[in-house]
Design a protein around this motif. Structure first.
Motif, PDB file in Angstrom:
ATOM      1  N   ARG A  54     -11.052 -20.474 -41.213  1.00 18.59           N
ATOM      2  CA  ARG A  54     -11.810 -20.039 -42.388  1.00 18.59           C
ATOM      3  C   ARG A  54     -11.744 -18.530 -42.651  1.00 18.59           C
ATOM      4  O   ARG A  54     -11.474 -18.110 -43.776  1.00 18.59           O
ATOM      5  CB  ARG A  54     -13.265 -20.509 -42.272  1.00 18.59           C
ATOM      6  CG  ARG A  54     -13.431 -21.975 -42.644  1.00 18.59           C
ATOM      7  CD  ARG A  54     -14.845 -22.452 -42.429  1.00 18.59           C
ATOM      8  NE  ARG A  54     -14.993 -23.872 -42.792  1.00 18.59           N
ATOM      9  CZ  ARG A  54     -16.001 -24.630 -42.423  1.00 18.59           C
ATOM     10  NH1 ARG A  54     -16.980 -24.112 -41.675  1.00 18.59           N
ATOM     11  NH2 ARG A  54     -16.059 -25.896 -42.795  1.00 18.59           N
ATOM     12  N   PRO A  55     -11.972 -17.676 -41.645  1.00 19.23           N
ATOM     13  CA  PRO A  55     -11.888 -16.233 -41.928  1.00 19.23           C
ATOM     14  C   PRO A  55     -10.461 -15.759 -42.206  1.00 19.23           C
ATOM     15  O   PRO A  55     -10.252 -14.688 -42.785  1.00 19.23           O
ATOM     16  CB  PRO A  55     -12.445 -15.589 -40.654  1.00 19.23           C
ATOM     17  CG  PRO A  55     -12.263 -16.612 -39.585  1.00 19.23           C
ATOM     18  CD  PRO A  55     -12.428 -17.930 -40.266  1.00 19.23           C
TER      19      PRO A  55
ATOM     20  N   VAL B 116      -8.337 -17.275 -44.155  1.00 25.35           N
ATOM     21  CA  VAL B 116      -7.980 -17.532 -45.550  1.00 25.35           C
ATOM     22  C   VAL B 116      -7.997 -16.240 -46.355  1.00 25.35           C
ATOM     23  O   VAL B 116      -7.031 -15.913 -47.058  1.00 25.35           O
ATOM     24  CB  VAL B 116      -8.942 -18.571 -46.177  1.00 25.35           C
ATOM     25  CG1 VAL B 116      -8.646 -18.730 -47.664  1.00 25.35           C
ATOM     26  CG2 VAL B 116      -8.818 -19.916 -45.470  1.00 25.35           C
ATOM     27  N   ARG B 117      -9.077 -15.479 -46.234  1.00 26.42           N
ATOM     28  CA  ARG B 117      -9.175 -14.213 -46.970  1.00 26.42           C
ATOM     29  C   ARG B 117      -8.197 -13.190 -46.412  1.00 26.42           C
ATOM     30  O   ARG B 117      -7.581 -12.430 -47.166  1.00 26.42           O
ATOM     31  CB  ARG B 117     -10.605 -13.671 -46.898  1.00 26.42           C
ATOM     32  CG  ARG B 117     -10.777 -12.336 -47.614  1.00 26.42           C
ATOM     33  CD  ARG B 117     -12.215 -11.864 -47.577  1.00 26.42           C
ATOM     34  NE  ARG B 117     -13.092 -12.791 -48.302  1.00 26.42           N
ATOM     35  CZ  ARG B 117     -14.413 -12.598 -48.430  1.00 26.42           C
ATOM     36  NH1 ARG B 117     -14.989 -11.532 -47.871  1.00 26.42           N
ATOM     37  NH2 ARG B 117     -15.139 -13.478 -49.105  1.00 26.42           N
ATOM     38  N   GLU B 118      -8.027 -13.182 -45.103  1.00 27.07           N
ATOM     39  CA  GLU B 118      -7.125 -12.219 -44.456  1.00 27.07           C
ATOM     40  C   GLU B 118      -5.709 -12.306 -45.013  1.00 27.07           C
ATOM     41  O   GLU B 118      -5.053 -11.285 -45.242  1.00 27.07           O
ATOM     42  CB  GLU B 118      -7.105 -12.462 -42.949  1.00 27.07           C
ATOM     43  CG  GLU B 118      -6.106 -11.605 -42.191  1.00 27.07           C
ATOM     44  CD  GLU B 118      -5.920 -12.085 -40.759  1.00 27.07           C
ATOM     45  OE1 GLU B 118      -4.803 -11.883 -40.221  1.00 27.07           O
ATOM     46  OE2 GLU B 118      -6.855 -12.673 -40.185  1.00 27.07           O
TER      47      GLU B 118
ATOM     48  N   GLY C  76      -4.893 -13.705 -47.891  1.00 26.08           N
ATOM     49  CA  GLY C  76      -4.881 -13.777 -49.345  1.00 26.08           C
ATOM     50  C   GLY C  76      -4.611 -15.166 -49.882  1.00 26.08           C
ATOM     51  O   GLY C  76      -4.000 -15.314 -50.952  1.00 26.08           O
TER      52      GLY C  76
ATOM     53  N   LYS D  63      -5.863 -19.308 -50.914  1.00 28.73           N
ATOM     54  CA  LYS D  63      -6.867 -19.894 -51.800  1.00 28.73           C
ATOM     55  C   LYS D  63      -7.671 -21.019 -51.157  1.00 28.73           C
ATOM     56  O   LYS D  63      -8.825 -21.227 -51.510  1.00 28.73           O
ATOM     57  CB  LYS D  63      -6.182 -20.451 -53.054  1.00 28.73           C
ATOM     58  CG  LYS D  63      -5.497 -19.414 -53.929  1.00 28.73           C
ATOM     59  CD  LYS D  63      -4.863 -20.092 -55.133  1.00 28.73           C
ATOM     60  CE  LYS D  63      -4.164 -19.092 -56.037  1.00 28.73           C
ATOM     61  NZ  LYS D  63      -3.535 -19.758 -57.219  1.00 28.73           N
ATOM     62  N   HIS D  64      -7.049 -21.746 -50.248  1.00 28.29           N
ATOM     63  CA  HIS D  64      -7.648 -22.990 -49.773  1.00 28.29           C
ATOM     64  C   HIS D  64      -7.946 -22.937 -48.274  1.00 28.29           C
ATOM     65  O   HIS D  64      -7.263 -22.245 -47.516  1.00 28.29           O
ATOM     66  CB  HIS D  64      -6.715 -24.161 -50.066  1.00 28.29           C
ATOM     67  CG  HIS D  64      -6.266 -24.239 -51.493  1.00 28.29           C
ATOM     68  ND1 HIS D  64      -7.123 -24.543 -52.520  1.00 28.29           N
ATOM     69  CD2 HIS D  64      -5.045 -24.037 -52.064  1.00 28.29           C
ATOM     70  CE1 HIS D  64      -6.465 -24.539 -53.667  1.00 28.29           C
ATOM     71  NE2 HIS D  64      -5.202 -24.232 -53.414  1.00 28.29           N
ATOM     72  N   TRP D  65      -8.945 -23.734 -47.862  1.00 29.79           N
ATOM     73  CA  TRP D  65      -9.322 -23.738 -46.449  1.00 29.79           C
ATOM     74  C   TRP D  65      -8.177 -24.182 -45.553  1.00 29.79           C
ATOM     75  O   TRP D  65      -8.045 -23.714 -44.422  1.00 29.79           O
ATOM     76  CB  TRP D  65     -10.551 -24.630 -46.232  1.00 29.79           C
ATOM     77  CG  TRP D  65     -10.381 -26.065 -46.632  1.00 29.79           C
ATOM     78  CD1 TRP D  65     -10.726 -26.633 -47.816  1.00 29.79           C
ATOM     79  CD2 TRP D  65      -9.818 -27.125 -45.835  1.00 29.79           C
ATOM     80  NE1 TRP D  65     -10.415 -27.974 -47.829  1.00 29.79           N
ATOM     81  CE2 TRP D  65      -9.867 -28.310 -46.632  1.00 29.79           C
ATOM     82  CE3 TRP D  65      -9.285 -27.200 -44.547  1.00 29.79           C
ATOM     83  CZ2 TRP D  65      -9.396 -29.534 -46.168  1.00 29.79           C
ATOM     84  CZ3 TRP D  65      -8.814 -28.416 -44.086  1.00 29.79           C
ATOM     85  CH2 TRP D  65      -8.875 -29.564 -44.888  1.00 29.79           C
TER      86      TRP D  65
ATOM     87  N   GLY E  73      -5.813 -21.448 -44.105  1.00 33.92           N
ATOM     88  CA  GLY E  73      -6.253 -20.805 -42.866  1.00 33.92           C
ATOM     89  C   GLY E  73      -5.982 -21.675 -41.658  1.00 33.92           C
ATOM     90  O   GLY E  73      -5.542 -21.195 -40.610  1.00 33.92           O
TER      91      GLY E  73
END
Length: 253
Positions: A82-83, A85-87, A89, A91-93, A96
């Motif tokens: 989960r974390p 995903v943002r790292e 860039g 879009k979806h779970w 990650g």
């Protein structure tokens, strides 16, 4: 599905659970054979999937099988990812989770990756068959358009297997090695995908897919006629490259 006559997409029988189980066994074997055929330079070849070379792509597929064997492992991969995903860039779970599968196998040898696949792919297939039918019917999946809300069986029956097939296609394209294709197995997968794909848009067409896993498919009367290699078509559908006209309609694999 190679045929001399055209097939109405509405008459293509969709792949059932029992058929999916048999197809998965063949696909698992073909993927393992592909991995064993790779040379040192093949493993480091870039693929059309951003961030992944062939080795990373194989690690994702192998890690996915591990998650399918154990619900606890699947949940662990999701939570750990989960974390990330943002790292990265994304879009979806699941992006990650996929990255977790790759990172956690970054230090193992290619022989170890192959051995893990040989050990776990059949275990994963058996575990997927144990999904209780009432749970399988629950519409818990919210997938990208045009697929949208789907029951768990969408993923457990053919979704995971389509992922393996698509990445086998990616690895063949990256390495320049021919993909092992036949009408009975690969043609059936492609025909099923064509049937689903055509159901998401109201547009008549004639689609002639060339090659050993191809066929001619129609929807309605009139409309655009497209003749294209079956693998090229699948690459467009999977958004590895762009299409125009009829081929602007994609389908996440």
């Amino acid at each position: 599905m190679t045929t001399e006559t055209s097939v109405d997409v509405t008459r293509i029988p969709r792949i059932t659970h029992d058929e999916a189980t048999a197809i998965t066994a063949v696909e698992n074997r073909k993927f393992g054979e592909q991995l064993r055929s790779l040379g040192p330079d093949d493993w480091i070849a870039s693929t059309d999937c951003e961030r992944w070379d062939v080795r990373a792509m194989a690690a994702h597929v192998v890690g996915g099988a591990a998650g399918q064997i154990s619900p606890r492992e699947f949940v662990r991969q999701v939570r750990t990812g989960r974390p990330i995903v943002r790292e990265i860039g994304a879009k979806h779970w699941w992006d990650g989770m996929n990255e977790v599968q790759v990172r956690e196998r970054s230090d193992v040898s290619t022989d170890e990756l192959i051995a893990e696949w040989d050990t776990n792919s059949e275990k994963a297939r058996i575990a997927r068959n144990k999904l209780p039918k009432p749970i399988g019917r629950l519409p818990l999946l919210n997938l990208p358009e045009p697929v949208g809300r789907q029951p768990l069986t969408y993923l457990f029956d053919m979704g995971f297997t389509r992922d393996v097939w698509a990445h086998r296609m990616d690895i063949a394209a990256a390495t320049g090695h021919p993909m092992d294709l036949d009408a009975t197995h690969d043609g059936r997968i492609i025909a099923d995908i064509v049937a689903e794909w055509a159901g998401y848009f109201d547009e008549p067409f004639t689609l002639e897919l060339t090659g050993p896993a191809g066929g001619t498919f129609t929807s309605g009367s009139g409309g655009e006629t497209v003749r294209i290699d079956a693998l090229e078509f699948m690459m467009i559908l999977a958004e590895r490259t762009e299409g125009t006209g009829l081929l602007q309609h994609t389908l996440p694999l």
